[in-house]
Design a protein around this motif. Sequence first.
Motif, PDB file in Angstrom:
ATOM      1  N   LYS A   3       0.841  -1.191   0.000  1.00  0.00           N
ATOM      2  CA  LYS A   3       0.000   0.000   0.000  1.00  0.00           C
ATOM      3  C   LYS A   3       0.881   1.248   0.000  1.00  0.00           C
ATOM      4  O   LYS A   3       1.976   1.241   0.538  1.00  0.00           O
ATOM      5  CB  LYS A   3      -0.940  -0.024   1.187  1.00  0.00           C
ATOM      6  CG  LYS A   3      -1.932  -1.175   1.078  1.00  0.00           C
ATOM      7  CD  LYS A   3      -3.146  -0.926   1.893  1.00  0.00           C
ATOM      8  CE  LYS A   3      -4.132  -2.045   1.632  1.00  0.00           C
ATOM      9  NZ  LYS A   3      -5.484  -1.586   1.648  1.00  0.00           N
ATOM     10  N   ILE A   4       0.375   2.294  -0.634  1.00  0.00           N
ATOM     11  CA  ILE A   4       1.149   3.519  -0.820  1.00  0.00           C
ATOM     12  C   ILE A   4       0.829   4.560   0.259  1.00  0.00           C
ATOM     13  O   ILE A   4      -0.219   4.509   0.898  1.00  0.00           O
ATOM     14  CB  ILE A   4       0.891   4.138  -2.213  1.00  0.00           C
ATOM     15  CG1 ILE A   4      -0.595   4.480  -2.404  1.00  0.00           C
ATOM     16  CG2 ILE A   4       1.393   3.208  -3.304  1.00  0.00           C
ATOM     17  CD1 ILE A   4      -0.905   5.243  -3.671  1.00  0.00           C
ATOM     18  N   THR A  24      -7.622  15.063  -1.165  1.00  0.00           N
ATOM     19  CA  THR A  24      -7.574  13.851  -0.341  1.00  0.00           C
ATOM     20  C   THR A  24      -8.810  12.996  -0.593  1.00  0.00           C
ATOM     21  O   THR A  24      -8.718  11.782  -0.799  1.00  0.00           O
ATOM     22  CB  THR A  24      -7.484  14.221   1.156  1.00  0.00           C
ATOM     23  OG1 THR A  24      -6.284  14.954   1.374  1.00  0.00           O
ATOM     24  CG2 THR A  24      -7.509  12.981   2.028  1.00  0.00           C
ATOM     25  N   GLN A  25      -9.963  13.623  -0.588  1.00  0.00           N
ATOM     26  CA  GLN A  25     -11.225  12.914  -0.823  1.00  0.00           C
ATOM     27  C   GLN A  25     -11.222  12.240  -2.193  1.00  0.00           C
ATOM     28  O   GLN A  25     -11.578  11.073  -2.329  1.00  0.00           O
ATOM     29  CB  GLN A  25     -12.389  13.895  -0.725  1.00  0.00           C
ATOM     30  CG  GLN A  25     -13.734  13.279  -1.048  1.00  0.00           C
ATOM     31  CD  GLN A  25     -14.836  14.329  -1.022  1.00  0.00           C
ATOM     32  OE1 GLN A  25     -14.731  15.346  -0.352  1.00  0.00           O
ATOM     33  NE2 GLN A  25     -15.886  14.071  -1.768  1.00  0.00           N
ATOM     34  N   GLN A  32      -8.755   3.768  -2.911  1.00  0.00           N
ATOM     35  CA  GLN A  32      -9.074   3.313  -1.560  1.00  0.00           C
ATOM     36  C   GLN A  32      -8.430   1.984  -1.183  1.00  0.00           C
ATOM     37  O   GLN A  32      -8.062   1.770  -0.023  1.00  0.00           O
ATOM     38  CB  GLN A  32     -10.585   3.243  -1.367  1.00  0.00           C
ATOM     39  CG  GLN A  32     -11.298   2.309  -2.321  1.00  0.00           C
ATOM     40  CD  GLN A  32     -12.796   2.458  -2.222  1.00  0.00           C
ATOM     41  OE1 GLN A  32     -13.316   2.844  -1.174  1.00  0.00           O
ATOM     42  NE2 GLN A  32     -13.501   2.166  -3.295  1.00  0.00           N
ATOM     43  N   ASN A  33      -8.253   1.088  -2.135  1.00  0.00           N
ATOM     44  CA  ASN A  33      -7.657  -0.215  -1.835  1.00  0.00           C
ATOM     45  C   ASN A  33      -6.140  -0.207  -1.922  1.00  0.00           C
ATOM     46  O   ASN A  33      -5.498  -1.213  -1.619  1.00  0.00           O
ATOM     47  CB  ASN A  33      -8.220  -1.283  -2.772  1.00  0.00           C
ATOM     48  CG  ASN A  33      -9.711  -1.478  -2.561  1.00  0.00           C
ATOM     49  OD1 ASN A  33     -10.196  -1.459  -1.439  1.00  0.00           O
ATOM     50  ND2 ASN A  33     -10.442  -1.632  -3.649  1.00  0.00           N
ATOM     51  N   ASP A  34      -5.560   0.903  -2.355  1.00  0.00           N
ATOM     52  CA  ASP A  34      -4.114   1.000  -2.556  1.00  0.00           C
ATOM     53  C   ASP A  34      -3.424   1.851  -1.505  1.00  0.00           C
ATOM     54  O   ASP A  34      -2.204   1.819  -1.386  1.00  0.00           O
ATOM     55  CB  ASP A  34      -3.824   1.621  -3.931  1.00  0.00           C
ATOM     56  CG  ASP A  34      -4.473   0.834  -5.056  1.00  0.00           C
ATOM     57  OD1 ASP A  34      -4.120  -0.337  -5.230  1.00  0.00           O
ATOM     58  OD2 ASP A  34      -5.340   1.407  -5.742  1.00  0.00           O
ATOM     59  N   VAL A  35      -4.192   2.634  -0.757  1.00  0.00           N
ATOM     60  CA  VAL A  35      -3.629   3.638   0.140  1.00  0.00           C
ATOM     61  C   VAL A  35      -3.527   3.109   1.568  1.00  0.00           C
ATOM     62  O   VAL A  35      -4.510   2.656   2.138  1.00  0.00           O
ATOM     63  CB  VAL A  35      -4.486   4.917   0.118  1.00  0.00           C
ATOM     64  CG1 VAL A  35      -4.053   5.903   1.179  1.00  0.00           C
ATOM     65  CG2 VAL A  35      -4.446   5.559  -1.254  1.00  0.00           C
ATOM     66  N   ALA A  36      -2.316   3.226   2.136  1.00  0.00           N
ATOM     67  CA  ALA A  36      -2.123   2.936   3.546  1.00  0.00           C
ATOM     68  C   ALA A  36      -2.401   4.195   4.366  1.00  0.00           C
ATOM     69  O   ALA A  36      -2.914   4.130   5.477  1.00  0.00           O
ATOM     70  CB  ALA A  36      -0.706   2.453   3.806  1.00  0.00           C
ATOM     71  N   ILE A  75      -0.540   9.322 -10.355  1.00  0.00           N
ATOM     72  CA  ILE A  75      -0.403   8.319  -9.298  1.00  0.00           C
ATOM     73  C   ILE A  75      -0.579   6.925  -9.880  1.00  0.00           C
ATOM     74  O   ILE A  75       0.200   6.018  -9.586  1.00  0.00           O
ATOM     75  CB  ILE A  75      -1.394   8.586  -8.152  1.00  0.00           C
ATOM     76  CG1 ILE A  75      -0.970   9.858  -7.407  1.00  0.00           C
ATOM     77  CG2 ILE A  75      -1.468   7.389  -7.205  1.00  0.00           C
ATOM     78  CD1 ILE A  75      -1.940  10.319  -6.358  1.00  0.00           C
ATOM     79  N   ARG A  76      -1.564   6.753 -10.727  1.00  0.00           N
ATOM     80  CA  ARG A  76      -1.760   5.458 -11.384  1.00  0.00           C
ATOM     81  C   ARG A  76      -0.507   5.048 -12.150  1.00  0.00           C
ATOM     82  O   ARG A  76      -0.082   3.892 -12.098  1.00  0.00           O
ATOM     83  CB  ARG A  76      -2.958   5.538 -12.327  1.00  0.00           C
ATOM     84  CG  ARG A  76      -3.331   4.274 -13.084  1.00  0.00           C
ATOM     85  CD  ARG A  76      -2.713   4.094 -14.473  1.00  0.00           C
ATOM     86  NE  ARG A  76      -2.616   5.271 -15.263  1.00  0.00           N
ATOM     87  CZ  ARG A  76      -3.551   5.692 -16.116  1.00  0.00           C
ATOM     88  NH1 ARG A  76      -4.663   5.026 -16.278  1.00  0.00           N
ATOM     89  NH2 ARG A  76      -3.339   6.798 -16.826  1.00  0.00           N
ATOM     90  N   ASP A  77       0.115   5.999 -12.848  1.00  0.00           N
ATOM     91  CA  ASP A  77       1.325   5.703 -13.619  1.00  0.00           C
ATOM     92  C   ASP A  77       2.470   5.246 -12.726  1.00  0.00           C
ATOM     93  O   ASP A  77       3.324   4.478 -13.167  1.00  0.00           O
ATOM     94  CB  ASP A  77       1.746   6.910 -14.451  1.00  0.00           C
ATOM     95  CG  ASP A  77       0.759   7.207 -15.579  1.00  0.00           C
ATOM     96  OD1 ASP A  77      -0.116   6.362 -15.860  1.00  0.00           O
ATOM     97  OD2 ASP A  77       0.866   8.299 -16.169  1.00  0.00           O
ATOM     98  N   VAL A  78       2.480   5.696 -11.474  1.00  0.00           N
ATOM     99  CA  VAL A  78       3.520   5.273 -10.533  1.00  0.00           C
ATOM    100  C   VAL A  78       3.218   3.885  -9.970  1.00  0.00           C
ATOM    101  O   VAL A  78       4.092   3.037  -9.889  1.00  0.00           O
ATOM    102  CB  VAL A  78       3.664   6.296  -9.376  1.00  0.00           C
ATOM    103  CG1 VAL A  78       4.526   5.745  -8.251  1.00  0.00           C
ATOM    104  CG2 VAL A  78       4.228   7.606  -9.895  1.00  0.00           C
ATOM    105  N   ILE A  79       1.968   3.642  -9.590  1.00  0.00           N
ATOM    106  CA  ILE A  79       1.668   2.393  -8.881  1.00  0.00           C
ATOM    107  C   ILE A  79       1.224   1.246  -9.780  1.00  0.00           C
ATOM    108  O   ILE A  79       1.444   0.087  -9.435  1.00  0.00           O
ATOM    109  CB  ILE A  79       0.630   2.611  -7.753  1.00  0.00           C
ATOM    110  CG1 ILE A  79      -0.740   3.001  -8.312  1.00  0.00           C
ATOM    111  CG2 ILE A  79       1.129   3.641  -6.759  1.00  0.00           C
ATOM    112  CD1 ILE A  79      -1.846   3.003  -7.263  1.00  0.00           C
TER     113      ILE A  79
END
Length: 92
Positions: A3-4, A24-25, A32-36, A75-79
């Motif tokens: 998780k990022i 943030t929202q 939501q499933n990728d964020v720590a 962000i998608r391109d990074v993760i």
Amino acid sequence: MNKIIISIEFCTLCHWTPRAVWMTQELLYTFQNDVAEIKLIPSNGGIFKISVDNETVWDRKQEGFPEPKAVKQKIRDVIDPKRSLGHSDINK
């Protein structure tokens, strides 16, 4: 997948707190499933910078204020570069 951690550093003197909260929202909704964790970092000096795991993906001083769509794509391109963002991938 690990998780990022997303960090949003923003200038409180410029009254950019609402913009940071809104971003943030938007990011929590999409990732939501990728964020720590999402860190909101009050700062000054006109800063509005978004980072993923300490890697800057958006800096207002270089690119202007971001729209959520552009930040989500970066962000998608990074993760996970192959992930579809649905309507956020459609360029108008």
